[in-house]
Scaffold this active site. Structure first.
Site, PDB file in Angstrom:
ATOM      1  N   ARG A   1      53.152  28.519  46.933  1.00 11.49           N
ATOM      2  CA  ARG A   1      52.837  27.119  47.204  1.00 11.49           C
ATOM      3  C   ARG A   1      51.990  26.947  48.461  1.00 11.49           C
ATOM      4  NH1 ARG A   1      57.732  27.542  44.884  1.00 11.49           N
ATOM      5  NH2 ARG A   1      58.743  27.724  46.895  1.00 11.49           N
TER       6      ARG A   1
ATOM      7  N   GLU B   1      67.122  38.693  52.985  1.00 11.73           N
ATOM      8  CA  GLU B   1      68.585  38.754  52.954  1.00 11.73           C
ATOM      9  C   GLU B   1      69.102  39.613  51.814  1.00 11.73           C
ATOM     10  OE1 GLU B   1      70.190  34.840  50.822  1.00 11.73           O
ATOM     11  OE2 GLU B   1      68.760  34.370  52.412  1.00 11.73           O
TER      12      GLU B   1
END
Length: 178
Positions: free
Chosen positions: A61, A98
């Site tokens: 994006r 993560e």
């Protein structure tokens, strides 16, 4: 249109991609012609005084907003992509997520040494991807004037992490919580 008006155009999808996450979906703002124009103009107002030579957009994006911003400023656009997506010779950086590791790349030589750039993405959360992109740009000998985002999730600390790394940061809209 106010910042609150822009924020109202962002759709929140609860429990995506996992329970407890409030996903901020910018595609609804992008689909609104007046909202998109206002967002790009607000981003341009932040970036224009810095006099960048390039806007660097982070996949995916960040490509949309970055290209629109580059057009508004009359400067070039450079995409930072995920591993293996660019056809030419690339330079890259590995970084930790993560849930594992990833790699960002850009075409070798596309950002000249000494270039002044503004880094753009739609949203800043924990900041890992933006930090990696900023480092990749710096490794090319360029200066990151600012990291600029449509949306900040300040509770996740991404902009604070960028600032701690010496990267000025700004966002047009902020949403509290996750």
């Amino acid at each position: 249109m106010s910042a609150d008006g822009l924020a109202a155009l962002v759709r929140t999808i609860p429990d995506f991609p996992k329970p407890g996450i409030q996903f901020r979906d910018i595609t609804t703002l992008l689909a609104d012609a007046a909202g998109l124009a206002e967002l790009v103009e607000r981003m341009a107002a932040r970036a224009r005084p810095l006099d960048p030579a390039f806007i660097v957009g982070i996949e995916a994006r960040g490509f949309i907003l970055g290209a629109a911003l580059a057009h508004a400023l009359g400067v070039g656009f450079v995409p930072v992509r995920k591993k293996g997506k660019l056809p030419g010779r690339t330079v890259g950086i590995d970084y930790v997520l993560e849930y594992g590791t990833d790699r960002l790349e850009l075409h070798e030589g596309q950002i000249p040494e000494g270039a002044r750039v503004v880094l753009v993405d739609d949203l800043i959360a924990t900041g890992g991807t933006a930090l990696a992109a900023a480092q990749l740009i710096r490794e090319q000998g360029a200066t990151v004037l600012m990291a600029l985002f449509a949306i900040d999730l300040p509770d996740l600390g991404g902009m604070a992490a960028l600032e701690a790394d010496g990267v000025a940061s700004a966002a047009i809209i902020a949403f509290g919580g996750h």
